[in-house]
Write an enzyme that holds these catalytic residues in place. Structure first.
Site, PDB file in Angstrom:
ATOM      1  N   SER A 243      76.954   1.596  25.763  1.00  0.00           N
ATOM      2  CA  SER A 243      77.723   0.833  24.789  1.00  0.00           C
ATOM      3  C   SER A 243      79.041   0.393  25.397  1.00  0.00           C
ATOM      4  CB  SER A 243      78.006   1.686  23.538  1.00  0.00           C
ATOM      5  OG  SER A 243      76.814   2.117  22.921  1.00  0.00           O
ATOM      6  N   SER A 281      72.288  -0.398  23.073  1.00  0.00           N
ATOM      7  CA  SER A 281      73.704  -0.573  23.356  1.00  0.00           C
ATOM      8  C   SER A 281      74.463  -0.973  22.097  1.00  0.00           C
ATOM      9  CB  SER A 281      73.899  -1.650  24.432  1.00  0.00           C
ATOM     10  OG  SER A 281      75.215  -1.661  24.915  1.00  0.00           O
ATOM     11  N   ASP A 283      77.689  -2.815  21.324  1.00  0.00           N
ATOM     12  CA  ASP A 283      78.713  -3.662  21.954  1.00  0.00           C
ATOM     13  C   ASP A 283      79.552  -4.320  20.863  1.00  0.00           C
ATOM     14  OD1 ASP A 283      77.556  -3.260  24.622  1.00  0.00           O
ATOM     15  OD2 ASP A 283      75.910  -4.472  23.844  1.00  0.00           O
TER      16      ASP A 283
END
Length: 354
Positions: A243, A281, A283
């Protein structure tokens, strides 16, 4: 179990930053510190936890001066991939207002951090009658190098990061929320950078701070650099995991909608560094301005391109700084993740001809 005691964030060590190696991203000048704290009224503090060998974790606080429920700042948020626990996003997106500092930490510690932030806020001047507030807390999973199930970050660590936040040089690498993070195959951490673009004849400042923990293959000014290409063991977590939390601050007079546009560019910038934007992830970018509504004439959308470019450049450089400042780390279960060799980064940059 006795909680780990906080370790003061170390002073910046001898490892170079990107600009020390001649890696210059974009034409826009930086602020004097090349850091988020170049934006007037923004402070940063860390608490670092390293009871070796099993815990490498901490908390990082981004503290805008005077922010509180009765005096929020215009803000925006953007989700590149939503596999994460960024608390406070729904109200932030709905109202476009930031009413607490932004805290970053480890995934399973995020909930304790949010509770500690609420307690700290209720004690601040101007919050005597507050009955509702929206804590903004982001996280990255540092479980590859840290025993994440111990949830080591406690209230006293959060308060220490908030109380020691300063407007000076920002410690980078293996500190605070970046103590146990890994990005692009190398040990990463916290990184920061700034730019001072000219917008409609006036200089404004924009700064970025990243908590880098994402997968992909590192690119330095477009050239790919991997542990294997350097003869290092590729010992990090699977490339599809990870991340990145990004905090962007500016003194440009922007509204919440425009700040959401700024936050988008911050996430877009990760692609320049080789981010995979994978299924697993998280983000995210949170962007805010320290200029309150009515304090200055607002910028028109057509004037924002220099600011957008500055954000892209600052985030790219912040990621590189997070890698260059970090050191090889052996952590949980004996796992070791190598640092990015400065010479390799400099060599990649020189070979691009940029």
């Amino acid at each position: 179990m006795t909680p780990p005691s906080p370790a003061p964030a170390p002073a910046p060590g001898p490892r170079p930053r990107a600009r020390d190696l001649g890696i210059v991203i974009g034409p826009t000048p930086t602020g004097p510190l090349d850091a988020l704290t170049d934006v007037p009224g923004v402070r940063v503090g860390h608490t670092t936890l390293r009871p070796r060998p099993d815990v490498h974790s901490g908390v990082t606080a981004v503290v805008p001066d005077g922010v509180r429920p009765g005096a929020p700042l215009p803000a925006g948020v953007f989700t590149g991939n939503g596999y994460g626990k960024l608390m406070g996003t729904t109200q932030l997106a709905e109202l476009g207002e930031l009413e607490t500092p932004v805290l970053l930490t480890s995934t399973l510690s995020a909930f304790r951090v949010a509770d500690a932030l609420v307690g700290w806020m209720l004690e601040q001047p101007g919050c005597e009658d507050v009955v509702s507030l929206n804590p903004v807390v982001g996280e990255c999973n540092d479980g590859f190098l840290s025993d994440i199930r111990r949830r080591p970050v406690r209230e006293e660590h959060v308060r220490a990061a908030l109380d020691r936040a300063s407007a000076g040089t920002v410690a980078e690498g293996c500190v605070g929320a970046g103590t146990g993070t890994v990005a692009l195959g190398f040990k990463a951490g916290v990184g920061t950078s700034s730019r001072t673009p000219e917008v409609r004849g006036r200089r404004v400042t924009v700064g970025a701070l990243v908590q880098a923990n994402f997968g992909g293959a590192l690119r330095v000014l477009g050239r790919t650099v991997t542990p294997r290409s350097l003869g290092l063991e590729d010992a990090g977590p699977p490339a599809e995991t990870g991340s990145c939390m990004i905090v962007v601050a500016t003194d440009a007079p922007l509204d919440a909608r425009q700040l959401t546009r700024v936050a988008r560019r911050a996430v877009f910038a990760l692609a320049r560094t080789g981010a995979a934007y994978s299924h697993g992830s998280g983000d995210y970018a949170v962007a805010f301005t320290t200029t309150r509504p009515g304090a200055a004439p607002p910028l028109a959308d057509a004037d924002l391109s220099p600011l957008f470019e500055a954000v892209l450049d600052a985030v790219e450089e912040a990621v590189l700084n997070s890698l260059l400042a970090a050191t090889t780390t052996t952590g949980y279960a004996g796992r070791t993740v190598p640092a990015l060799p400065a010479a390799a980064a400099a060599g990649a940059a020189s070979s691009t001809g940029r």
